[in-house]
Design a protein around this motif. Structure first.
Motif, PDB file in Angstrom:
ATOM      1  N   ALA B 128       0.835  -1.209   0.000  1.00  0.00           N
ATOM      2  CA  ALA B 128       0.000   0.000   0.000  1.00  0.00           C
ATOM      3  C   ALA B 128       0.870   1.259   0.000  1.00  0.00           C
ATOM      4  O   ALA B 128       0.662   2.179  -0.782  1.00  0.00           O
ATOM      5  N   THR B 129       1.862   1.283   0.899  1.00  0.00           N
ATOM      6  CA  THR B 129       2.751   2.447   0.987  1.00  0.00           C
ATOM      7  C   THR B 129       3.492   2.644  -0.320  1.00  0.00           C
ATOM      8  O   THR B 129       3.626   3.760  -0.818  1.00  0.00           O
ATOM      9  N   LEU B 131       2.698   1.650  -3.333  1.00  0.00           N
ATOM     10  CA  LEU B 131       1.813   2.117  -4.408  1.00  0.00           C
ATOM     11  C   LEU B 131       1.475   3.588  -4.209  1.00  0.00           C
ATOM     12  O   LEU B 131       1.489   4.383  -5.149  1.00  0.00           O
ATOM     13  N   LEU B 132       1.201   3.929  -2.943  1.00  0.00           N
ATOM     14  CA  LEU B 132       0.840   5.325  -2.642  1.00  0.00           C
ATOM     15  C   LEU B 132       1.961   6.280  -3.061  1.00  0.00           C
ATOM     16  O   LEU B 132       1.707   7.348  -3.608  1.00  0.00           O
ATOM     17  N   ASN B 133       3.180   5.870  -2.784  1.00  0.00           N
ATOM     18  CA  ASN B 133       4.305   6.761  -3.061  1.00  0.00           C
ATOM     19  C   ASN B 133       4.634   6.892  -4.539  1.00  0.00           C
ATOM     20  O   ASN B 133       5.334   7.822  -4.931  1.00  0.00           O
ATOM     21  N   HIS B 134       4.176   5.954  -5.341  1.00  0.00           N
ATOM     22  CA  HIS B 134       4.607   5.961  -6.736  1.00  0.00           C
ATOM     23  C   HIS B 134       3.489   5.996  -7.766  1.00  0.00           C
ATOM     24  O   HIS B 134       3.755   6.189  -8.956  1.00  0.00           O
ATOM     25  N   ALA B 135       2.249   5.808  -7.326  1.00  0.00           N
ATOM     26  CA  ALA B 135       1.148   5.770  -8.297  1.00  0.00           C
ATOM     27  C   ALA B 135       0.894   7.158  -8.871  1.00  0.00           C
ATOM     28  O   ALA B 135       1.061   8.166  -8.196  1.00  0.00           O
ATOM     29  N   VAL B 139      -5.105   6.398  -4.617  1.00  0.00           N
ATOM     30  CA  VAL B 139      -4.963   5.087  -3.979  1.00  0.00           C
ATOM     31  C   VAL B 139      -5.859   5.047  -2.745  1.00  0.00           C
ATOM     32  O   VAL B 139      -5.786   5.926  -1.891  1.00  0.00           O
TER      33      VAL B 139
END
Lengths: 149, 149
Positions: B128-129, B131-135, B139
């Motif tokens: 989750a972290t 994805l959040l940082n790179h999406a 998210v």
């Protein structure tokens, strides 16, 4: 359907945040949830240095920031239909204060703007990441565009 | 209202993930968005060691994992009304592959289960972290309860 009942929008009042507020308001409307908005005034002195506080707590400045934040929340509340009793200004560590407020208000979804890990975000850390890692409820991170931090 | 059109649910097939899928399905229905589901089979060999690969790539094992994942996605798809053409098994680094898929499919919201930063999550990091940082899109991290990692 077990949807969201209490949605908490956190705001920094930055110019790129309008889509975050809009998404929070839309989502709350769709779920027929109550929308609250909060802003954290970060006023913690840095006390961990062996030399004592580096940035001392400034009560006057904090009071001014809180006053300004309350006015901005009033404007935002008018725009998104959030009454004053669901507008919150918290003072201290943003992560701790926002999470404390979220628990107190039985928030089941926190909505926060996300800068991602680029630019200054890498150095400063991100409120979104911090909330995500520590919240006891769901977190919707809305990607901010046209933002360098 | 500018809502979500393409929602991508990422799943680990863990026993605590049912609420994540339910929330993704509810949200997609409310927004009248298309729901897709994906699972990432992490099969990257560790090649950064000066001693060479520590865990070599195992083609047979990967093929078995992909086969098993596809079957599970079929079951999940039947449960949440996601047709086979919107079920994806990606192989490689979960973060990279999920984000690649999200961009390819014009995803505007990724839904992922979140373990938070406790237990093994601290050591292993969290999808989750990451994805959040790179999406490049929003998210939604759904807090998993009754999970130690």
């Amino acid at each position: 359907m077990k949807g969201y009942r209490n949605v908490l929008l956190t705001t920094d009042f930055t110019e790129h945040e309008e889509p975050v507020a809009e998404k929070a308001a839309d989502l709350a409307a769709l779920y027929q949830a109550e929308l609250s908005i909060c802003h954290a005034v970060n006023s913690l002195p840095i006390t961990e240095s062996v030399y004592g506080p580096i940035i001392p707590y400034d009560g006057d400045l904090t009071a001014q920031l809180v006053f300004a934040a309350k006015r901005k929340l009033l404007d935002m509340g008018a725009l998104y239909g959030v009454p004053e009793q669901r507008q919150w200004v918290v003072v201290g560590s943003p992560k701790t204060e926002i999470l404390g407020l979220a628990e107190e208000k039985a928030t089941d979804l926190i909505v926060v703007g996300s800068h991602g890990r680029h630019g200054l975000g890498v150095l400063l850390g991100s409120t979104a990441t911090s909330l995500l890692n520590h919240a006891r409820c769901d977190v919707l991170a809305v990607r901010l565009t046209n933002a360098d931090v």
